[in-house]
Design a protein around this motif. Structure first.
Motif, short mmCIF file in Angstrom:
data_model
loop_
_atom_site.label_atom_id
_atom_site.label_comp_id
_atom_site.label_asym_id
_atom_site.label_seq_id
_atom_site.Cartn_x
_atom_site.Cartn_y
_atom_site.Cartn_z
N LEU A 192 0.84 -1.20 0.00
CA LEU A 192 0.00 0.00 0.00
C LEU A 192 0.87 1.24 0.00
O LEU A 192 1.89 1.28 0.68
CB LEU A 192 -0.88 0.04 1.26
N PRO A 193 0.45 2.28 -0.71
CA PRO A 193 1.19 3.55 -0.64
C PRO A 193 0.87 4.27 0.66
O PRO A 193 -0.21 4.07 1.24
CB PRO A 193 0.65 4.34 -1.84
N LEU A 194 1.78 5.09 1.13
CA LEU A 194 1.50 5.93 2.30
C LEU A 194 0.71 7.14 1.83
O LEU A 194 0.94 7.67 0.75
CB LEU A 194 2.81 6.40 2.95
N VAL A 195 -0.23 7.58 2.65
CA VAL A 195 -1.06 8.73 2.32
C VAL A 195 -0.83 9.80 3.36
O VAL A 195 -0.98 9.55 4.55
CB VAL A 195 -2.55 8.34 2.28
N ALA A 196 -0.44 10.99 2.93
CA ALA A 196 -0.21 12.09 3.87
C ALA A 196 -1.46 12.92 4.06
O ALA A 196 -1.68 13.49 5.12
CB ALA A 196 0.92 12.97 3.37
N GLY A 197 -2.30 13.03 3.07
CA GLY A 197 -3.50 13.85 3.16
C GLY A 197 -3.22 15.25 2.66
O GLY A 197 -2.11 15.76 2.79
N ALA A 253 -6.64 -5.47 9.10
CA ALA A 253 -7.48 -4.59 8.29
C ALA A 253 -8.89 -4.49 8.87
O ALA A 253 -9.49 -3.41 8.87
CB ALA A 253 -7.53 -5.08 6.84
N ALA A 254 -9.40 -5.59 9.41
CA ALA A 254 -10.72 -5.57 10.04
C ALA A 254 -10.72 -4.64 11.25
O ALA A 254 -11.68 -3.89 11.47
CB ALA A 254 -11.13 -6.98 10.46
N GLU A 255 -9.65 -4.67 12.01
CA GLU A 255 -9.53 -3.79 13.17
C GLU A 255 -9.50 -2.32 12.74
O GLU A 255 -10.14 -1.47 13.35
CB GLU A 255 -8.26 -4.13 13.97
N VAL A 256 -8.78 -2.04 11.67
CA VAL A 256 -8.73 -0.67 11.14
C VAL A 256 -10.11 -0.23 10.68
O VAL A 256 -10.55 0.88 10.98
CB VAL A 256 -7.70 -0.56 9.99
N ALA A 257 -10.82 -1.09 9.96
CA ALA A 257 -12.16 -0.75 9.48
C ALA A 257 -13.10 -0.47 10.66
O ALA A 257 -13.86 0.50 10.63
CB ALA A 257 -12.71 -1.87 8.61
N LEU A 267 -6.33 8.76 13.08
CA LEU A 267 -6.23 8.37 11.68
C LEU A 267 -4.81 7.92 11.33
O LEU A 267 -4.63 6.93 10.62
CB LEU A 267 -6.66 9.52 10.77
N HIS A 268 -3.81 8.61 11.86
CA HIS A 268 -2.42 8.19 11.62
C HIS A 268 -2.16 6.82 12.26
O HIS A 268 -1.47 5.98 11.67
CB HIS A 268 -1.44 9.24 12.14
N ALA A 269 -2.71 6.59 13.44
CA ALA A 269 -2.54 5.30 14.11
C ALA A 269 -3.19 4.19 13.28
O ALA A 269 -2.62 3.10 13.12
CB ALA A 269 -3.14 5.33 15.51
N ALA A 270 -4.37 4.47 12.72
CA ALA A 270 -5.04 3.48 11.87
C ALA A 270 -4.22 3.19 10.62
O ALA A 270 -4.10 2.04 10.19
CB ALA A 270 -6.44 3.97 11.49
N GLN A 271 -3.63 4.24 10.06
CA GLN A 271 -2.79 4.05 8.87
C GLN A 271 -1.58 3.19 9.20
O GLN A 271 -1.22 2.27 8.45
CB GLN A 271 -2.36 5.41 8.31
#
Length: 160
Positions: free
Chosen positions: A63-68, A109-113, A144-148
């Protein structure tokens, strides 16, 4: 042109494919450009994880990193889009947990969702009651950063 659907062979893969399709169109608006951009990136990552599960992969794709995005003016959060996204994310979490029970990356991924769904519900609740303040922004961004980080860590747990 319609994107090619990956070949699916795993049991339950139709459910995972459906979860990916349902997540694709989500556009929760948290009112802050940075937060909305991070949520978009997380949802995109979860779509990839559902596709990985549907394709029967033992290891997830990178997955790519997303900065926002930065610098857009703040606006009120759209509680309706947050609620709709939260419901779809919970359904995807159930699919990832059920169909990917033996895969650490799917459980991650389920935990993130699930965490993202709870955060979006929290934002929607506070927005409707007028209690979402600029001071909440830091807490939301940290979550959000922790989830990423969790989503990316789950994608590397199976690699040497």
């Amino acid at each position: 042109m319609t994107p090619r659907r990956p070949e699916v062979s795993a049991p339950g893969s139709v459910t995972a494919w459906r979860a990916a399709r349902e997540l694709e169109g989500l556009a929760p608006d948290l009112g802050w450009a940075e937060a909305t951009g991070l949520v978009d990136g997380l949802v995109d990552g979860l779509v990839h994880r559902c596709v990985d599960l549907a394709a029967g992969r033992d290891e997830p794709t990178p997955l790519p990193l997303v900065a926002g995005p930065l610098g857009a003016p703040d606006a009120p959060a759209d509680h309706a889009s947050c609620r709709a996204a939260a419901a779809r994310l919970r359904a995807a979490a159930t699919t990832l947990r059920g169909e990917g029970a033996s895969l650490a990356w799917a459980l991650s991924a389920a935990e993130v969702a699930q965490d993202l769904a709870e955060l979006l519900d929290h934002v929607a609740d506070r927005t409707r009651t007028g209690r979402l303040r600029p001071a909440d922004k830091g807490v939301v961004l940290r979550r959000l950063h922790a989830a990423q980080r969790l989503l990316h860590a789950g994608s590397t747990t199976l690699r040497p």
